[in-house]
Scaffold this active site. Structure first.
Site, short mmCIF file in Angstrom:
data_model
loop_
_atom_site.label_atom_id
_atom_site.label_comp_id
_atom_site.label_asym_id
_atom_site.label_seq_id
_atom_site.Cartn_x
_atom_site.Cartn_y
_atom_site.Cartn_z
N SER A 14 1.06 -28.29 18.27
CA SER A 14 2.24 -27.41 18.29
C SER A 14 3.32 -28.09 19.12
CB SER A 14 1.87 -26.07 18.93
OG SER A 14 3.05 -25.44 19.42
N HIS A 40 2.16 -28.41 13.78
CA HIS A 40 2.27 -26.96 13.65
C HIS A 40 3.66 -26.57 14.18
CE1 HIS A 40 0.38 -22.81 14.33
NE2 HIS A 40 1.31 -22.78 15.27
N ASP A 42 6.23 -23.87 15.22
CA ASP A 42 6.31 -22.46 15.60
C ASP A 42 7.74 -21.97 15.42
OD1 ASP A 42 3.67 -21.63 16.56
OD2 ASP A 42 3.93 -23.27 18.00
N MET A 44 10.40 -19.03 15.63
CA MET A 44 10.58 -17.72 16.29
C MET A 44 12.00 -17.23 16.00
SD MET A 44 8.54 -18.46 19.81
CE MET A 44 9.74 -19.42 20.69
N HIS A 71 4.25 -21.93 11.18
CA HIS A 71 3.79 -20.64 11.70
C HIS A 71 5.02 -19.76 11.91
CE1 HIS A 71 1.76 -18.40 15.33
NE2 HIS A 71 1.98 -17.61 14.30
N MET A 73 6.75 -16.83 13.13
CA MET A 73 6.70 -15.65 14.02
C MET A 73 8.04 -14.94 13.83
SD MET A 73 4.76 -17.23 17.32
CE MET A 73 5.43 -18.86 17.22
N MET A 142 -4.62 -15.50 16.71
CA MET A 142 -3.86 -15.83 17.93
C MET A 142 -4.68 -15.47 19.16
SD MET A 142 -0.83 -16.95 16.97
CE MET A 142 -0.10 -16.96 18.59
N ASP A 176 -5.09 -20.31 17.66
CA ASP A 176 -3.82 -20.80 18.20
C ASP A 176 -3.52 -20.11 19.53
OD1 ASP A 176 -1.26 -21.82 18.48
OD2 ASP A 176 -0.37 -20.59 16.89
C1 DX5 Z 1 2.49 -19.27 20.58
C2 DX5 Z 1 2.44 -20.36 19.51
C3 DX5 Z 1 1.37 -21.39 19.72
C4 DX5 Z 1 1.41 -22.06 21.06
C5 DX5 Z 1 0.50 -23.26 21.19
O1 DX5 Z 1 3.53 -18.42 20.32
O2 DX5 Z 1 2.25 -19.81 18.24
O3 DX5 Z 1 1.35 -22.30 18.64
O4 DX5 Z 1 2.68 -22.38 21.46
O5 DX5 Z 1 0.77 -23.88 22.39
P1 DX5 Z 1 -0.20 -23.85 23.65
O6 DX5 Z 1 -1.33 -24.76 23.29
O7 DX5 Z 1 0.66 -24.35 24.73
O8 DX5 Z 1 -0.64 -22.44 23.85
ZN ZN Z 2 1.69 -21.19 16.60
#
Ligand code: DX5
Ligand code: ZN
Length: 217
Positions: A14, A40, A42, A44, A71, A73, A142, A176
Site C-alpha cells: 500500500s 494496492h 488506497d 479516499m 481499494h 474507500m 480490514m 489489510d
Molecule cells: C487503510 C488502508 C490500508 C493501509 C495499509 O485505510 O486501506 O491499505 O493503509 O497500510 P498499513 O500497513 O500502514 O496499515
Molecule cells: Zn487499503
C-alpha cells in the site's frame, strides 16, 4: 485424490503512507519493492473516510510492472469504477458499507474483464456479504478502521477470515491494515492468502526482505 489445498501467499504494498508529490516518487518507491505481487492503491474520497487521497489519474500515471489493485474507500463506488478500470486496475475492491446494488456492481466490474472484490470494515459482520461471496473474486477484510496507514492491527476481524476460509477453500482472501512480520503468521494461519502492507514495508531498511518475511511468515 487427497483434499489438501495449498494457496500461494501474495503480498501487496500500500502506497498510502508514502510522502509523494507526483507519480515519479511512487515509481521510484515501487522499484524498491519489485518482489511484491501487486501495488494496492488506497483511494479516499473525504466522505466515506475523513481524508482525501489521490484518484484514478495517479493510478494511470504510475509506471510499474506490478499489478494494480484499487481499494476504493469511497461512497457510491459505482459512480467511479469505470475511471479506475480505464486507468489500468487489475482488481477493484469496494466497500459493502458504501454501496447500493452490490451484486450489480460486481457483475459490471467482471464484465469489463477486471476482478471484483468486496471490502468490509472491522466492525461489519460477515452476514452483510455472505450472499455475494460465490460471485466475488476477492474478499478484503480490514483489520484497521479505513482511512489511514500506520495503525495497529485489530485481531477480532480475523474471525471473519477463518469463517470465509472454512466455506471457500479456494477463495482469495485479503487482509489489510497493520500487517507486519510479527503478526503476518496469525493472518495466514487464519486463512488469508493475500497480505496488504504499507508502513511496515516502506519503513523498513530493506523493503524487499520485509516482503519476503511477510510472504514466508
Ligand atoms: C487503510 C488502508 C490500508 C493501509 C495499509 O485505510 O486501506 O491499505 O493503509 O497500510 P498499513 O500497513 O500502514 O496499515
Ligand atoms: Zn487499503
Amino acid at each position: 485424490m487427497c483434499g489438501v489445498v495449498i494457496l500461494i501467499i501474495q503480498v501487496g504494498v500500500s502506497i498510502l503512507s508514502l510522502d509523494y508529490k507526483d507519480a515519479s516518487v511512487i515509481d521510484q518507491a515501487l522499484m524498491r519493492v519489485s518482489n511484491a505481487n501487486f501495488v494496492h492503491f488506497d483511494i479516499m474520497d473525504g466522505r466515506f473516510v475523513p481524508e482525501k487521497s489521490f484518484d484514478y489519474k495517479l493510478v494511470k500515471q504510475v509506471k510499474t510492472n506490478l499489478k494494480k489493485i484499487v481499494h476504493l474507500m469511497v461512497k457510491q463506488p459505482g459512480n467511479v469504477v469505470d475511471k479506475y478500470i480505464r486507468a489500468g486496475a487489475d482488481t477493484i475492491l469496494f466497500h459493502v458499507e458504501a454501496t447500493r446494488g452490490v451484486k450489480k456492481l460486481v457483475r459490471h466490474i467482471k464484465e469489463k474483464g477486471v476482478k471484483a472484490g468486496i471490502a468490509l470494515n472491522p466492525e461489519t459482520p460477515l452476514k452483510k456479504i455472505e450472499n455475494y461471496l460465490p460471485d466475488v473474486d476477492v474478499v478484503l477484510v480490514m483489520t484497521v478502521k479505513p482511512g489511514r496507514g500506520g495503525q495497529k492491527m485489530l485481531k477480532t476481524p480475523l474471525r471473519k477470515v477463518r469463517s470465509v476460509r472454512k466455506k471457500y477453500p479456494l477463495k482469495d482472501i485479503a487482509v489489510d491494515g497493520g500487517i507486519n512480520a510479527g503478526n503476518a503468521h496469525e493472518v495466514i494461519e487464519a486463512g488469508a492468502n493475500i497480505l496488504v502492507s504499507g508502513s511496515y514495508v516502506f519503513n523498513s531498511d530493506n523493503p524487499k526482505l520485509a516482503i519476503d518475511l511477510l510472504r514466508n511468515a
